[in-house]
Design a protein around this motif. Sequence first.
Motif, PDB file in Angstrom:
ATOM      1  N   ALA A   1      31.409  38.320  45.333  1.00 38.04           N
ATOM      2  CA  ALA A   1      31.738  39.511  46.085  1.00 38.04           C
ATOM      3  C   ALA A   1      33.061  40.129  45.776  1.00 38.04           C
ATOM      4  CB  ALA A   1      31.496  39.168  47.587  1.00 38.04           C
ATOM      5  N   VAL A   2      34.163  39.429  45.446  1.00 44.34           N
ATOM      6  CA  VAL A   2      35.257  39.659  45.352  1.00 44.34           C
ATOM      7  C   VAL A   2      35.508  40.385  43.980  1.00 44.34           C
ATOM      8  CG1 VAL A   2      36.503  37.655  44.290  1.00 44.34           C
ATOM      9  CG2 VAL A   2      37.820  39.171  45.924  1.00 44.34           C
ATOM     10  N   ILE A   3      34.472  40.097  42.962  1.00 44.93           N
ATOM     11  CA  ILE A   3      34.870  40.903  41.751  1.00 44.93           C
ATOM     12  C   ILE A   3      33.960  42.382  41.471  1.00 44.93           C
ATOM     13  CG2 ILE A   3      34.931  39.032  40.410  1.00 44.93           C
ATOM     14  CD1 ILE A   3      32.213  39.166  39.223  1.00 44.93           C
ATOM     15  N   HIS A   4      33.188  42.459  42.722  1.00 41.76           N
ATOM     16  CA  HIS A   4      32.327  43.966  43.034  1.00 41.76           C
ATOM     17  C   HIS A   4      33.075  45.102  42.836  1.00 41.76           C
ATOM     18  CE1 HIS A   4      28.329  41.382  43.929  1.00 41.76           C
ATOM     19  NE2 HIS A   4      28.808  41.132  42.923  1.00 41.76           N
ATOM     20  N   PRO A   5      34.160  45.149  43.699  1.00 43.14           N
ATOM     21  CA  PRO A   5      34.885  46.202  43.688  1.00 43.14           C
ATOM     22  C   PRO A   5      35.614  46.534  42.498  1.00 43.14           C
ATOM     23  CG  PRO A   5      35.385  45.079  45.711  1.00 43.14           C
ATOM     24  CD  PRO A   5      34.594  44.211  44.880  1.00 43.14           C
ATOM     25  N   PHE A   6      36.091  45.586  41.774  1.00 47.55           N
ATOM     26  CA  PHE A   6      36.630  45.898  40.518  1.00 47.55           C
ATOM     27  C   PHE A   6      35.611  46.248  39.518  1.00 47.55           C
ATOM     28  CE2 PHE A   6      39.888  42.896  42.593  1.00 47.55           C
ATOM     29  CZ  PHE A   6      41.168  43.785  42.386  1.00 47.55           C
TER      30      PHE A   6
ATOM     31  N   PHE B   1      40.781  43.210  48.787  1.00 51.16           N
ATOM     32  CA  PHE B   1      41.790  42.621  49.509  1.00 51.16           C
ATOM     33  C   PHE B   1      41.085  42.106  51.040  1.00 51.16           C
ATOM     34  CE2 PHE B   1      45.189  44.782  47.301  1.00 51.16           C
ATOM     35  CZ  PHE B   1      46.037  43.504  46.733  1.00 51.16           C
ATOM     36  N   ASN B   2      40.281  42.750  51.280  1.00 46.39           N
ATOM     37  CA  ASN B   2      39.467  42.576  52.565  1.00 46.39           C
ATOM     38  C   ASN B   2      38.497  41.494  52.410  1.00 46.39           C
ATOM     39  OD1 ASN B   2      40.830  44.705  53.455  1.00 46.39           O
ATOM     40  ND2 ASN B   2      39.393  45.965  53.255  1.00 46.39           N
ATOM     41  N   LEU B   3      37.995  41.091  50.961  1.00 47.41           N
ATOM     42  CA  LEU B   3      37.072  40.119  50.814  1.00 47.41           C
ATOM     43  C   LEU B   3      37.684  38.650  50.443  1.00 47.41           C
ATOM     44  CD1 LEU B   3      34.862  42.546  48.696  1.00 47.41           C
ATOM     45  CD2 LEU B   3      34.265  41.886  50.908  1.00 47.41           C
ATOM     46  N   ALA B   4      38.977  38.819  50.198  1.00 52.88           N
ATOM     47  CA  ALA B   4      39.612  37.576  49.694  1.00 52.88           C
ATOM     48  C   ALA B   4      39.454  36.463  50.745  1.00 52.88           C
ATOM     49  CB  ALA B   4      41.114  37.849  49.319  1.00 52.88           C
ATOM     50  N   GLU B   5      39.090  35.258  50.546  1.00 48.20           N
ATOM     51  CA  GLU B   5      38.801  34.338  51.663  1.00 48.20           C
ATOM     52  C   GLU B   5      39.964  33.287  51.638  1.00 48.20           C
ATOM     53  OE1 GLU B   5      35.012  32.826  50.345  1.00 48.20           O
ATOM     54  OE2 GLU B   5      33.970  33.837  51.729  1.00 48.20           O
ATOM     55  N   ASN B   6      40.898  33.287  50.820  1.00 48.88           N
ATOM     56  CA  ASN B   6      42.072  32.481  50.985  1.00 48.88           C
ATOM     57  C   ASN B   6      42.916  32.814  50.254  1.00 48.88           C
ATOM     58  OD1 ASN B   6      41.774  31.721  48.291  1.00 48.88           O
ATOM     59  ND2 ASN B   6      39.964  30.336  48.975  1.00 48.88           N
TER      60      ASN B   6
ATOM     61  N   ARG C   1      46.042  36.330  46.259  1.00 49.14           N
ATOM     62  CA  ARG C   1      47.185  36.733  44.887  1.00 49.14           C
ATOM     63  C   ARG C   1      46.488  36.957  43.915  1.00 49.14           C
ATOM     64  NH1 ARG C   1      49.114  31.523  46.149  1.00 49.14           N
ATOM     65  NH2 ARG C   1      50.440  31.516  47.928  1.00 49.14           N
ATOM     66  N   GLY C   2      45.198  36.346  43.674  1.00 53.90           N
ATOM     67  CA  GLY C   2      44.262  36.782  42.532  1.00 53.90           C
ATOM     68  C   GLY C   2      43.936  38.354  42.402  1.00 53.90           C
ATOM     69  N   VAL C   3      43.441  38.993  43.824  1.00 52.59           N
ATOM     70  CA  VAL C   3      43.401  40.287  43.805  1.00 52.59           C
ATOM     71  C   VAL C   3      44.553  40.961  43.484  1.00 52.59           C
ATOM     72  CG1 VAL C   3      42.501  41.922  45.344  1.00 52.59           C
ATOM     73  CG2 VAL C   3      41.443  39.790  45.516  1.00 52.59           C
ATOM     74  N   ALA C   4      45.871  40.730  44.016  1.00 50.26           N
ATOM     75  CA  ALA C   4      47.003  41.340  43.847  1.00 50.26           C
ATOM     76  C   ALA C   4      47.291  41.477  42.131  1.00 50.26           C
ATOM     77  CB  ALA C   4      48.358  40.869  44.450  1.00 50.26           C
ATOM     78  N   ARG C   5      46.979  40.384  41.607  1.00 51.68           N
ATOM     79  CA  ARG C   5      47.334  40.314  40.080  1.00 51.68           C
ATOM     80  C   ARG C   5      46.418  41.054  39.402  1.00 51.68           C
ATOM     81  NH1 ARG C   5      48.906  37.193  35.810  1.00 51.68           N
ATOM     82  NH2 ARG C   5      49.741  38.585  34.467  1.00 51.68           N
TER      83      ARG C   5
END
Length: 303
Positions: A65-70, A130-135, A140-144
């Motif tokens: 799910a976290v890669i879908h926005p990217f 950012f809203n999907l990050a679970e930890n 931090r991965g999303v920020a990078r």
Amino acid sequence: MDFKQELGKRTEAIENILTACTPKEEGYQKTIFQAMNYSLMAGGKRLRPMLIQETYRLFGGSHEAVIHPFMAAIEMIHTYSLIHDDLPALDNDEYRRGRKTSHVVFGEAMAILAGDALLNYAFETASKAFNLAENMEEFRGVARAMQILSAKPGIYGMIGGQVVDVELEGRPLDKPVLDFIHEMKTSALIECSMMIGAVLAGADEVSLNKVEQMAKNIGISFQIQDDILDVTSTLEVLGKQTHSDEKNHKTTYVTLFGIDGAMAEAERFSNEAIGLLEEMSEEKGMENPFLVELICQLVHREK
Ligand code: GRG
């Protein structure tokens, strides 16, 4: 593995991710939404989002799910670059992805705005991760990934390459300058995609550098094949006009080395990329046969 079938499934899944992100065509500013969706949803190979996903899977990412926005964001940035590249002030092209280009359908002013809008909306979309990050690690991965998404298409990446391409148009180029243009103009978005997939899956810095190198080779090979198809293919197959490089007096691998020489170079860069992928896979004990096949197929693609 039936590669064609797998490719079809993945492409369809990406179409669904994109559709879910498209703005609703309503309100006073409806025309901008129509123009954005017209170009974004016109098909295309969806290579860059696919590379985010396959690199994420290569590195064992398990929260897709976290890669879908990217994935949506990179396709928006790519589409904006195509809309602007087709404008009368740049390549002045009439067809793209099998449709009339944005400026032909919506007028030049709206096409400029549609490109701008897609670039901006890409960041609005990506930041939802950012809203999907679970930890904290994923956050931090999303920020990078956001940093990579803002840098690679910019002045030290795609735009930088485009500037040199535009400035030197019509003049004979030597191979180092041509390679610089390819690396910036084309490889930058491929690097961007694969690096985002890798960081979101938690890859370390050493691996990230290797991913960047691998993607650089894929990008150069991809661009050489694009230039070959410009000479050997047709509007019907490609969905865009052919002989565009000749029209714009552009130096390419085809003008420097001929079609066979260019083909050999495309294969050389592609093999270099596969070599790096295999080396990395072996070191880390990971594999993604679909990604290997995808890279192999790119050099032999027909569009
Ligand atoms: C911002 C004006 C501006 C330009 C940036 C990337 C670029 C520079 C211009 C786009 C045109 C172009 C020839 C780019 C090189 C990379 C390339 C071969 C793009 C075509 O990508 P595909 O084949 O297209 O993946 P689809 O339609 O399949 O997504």
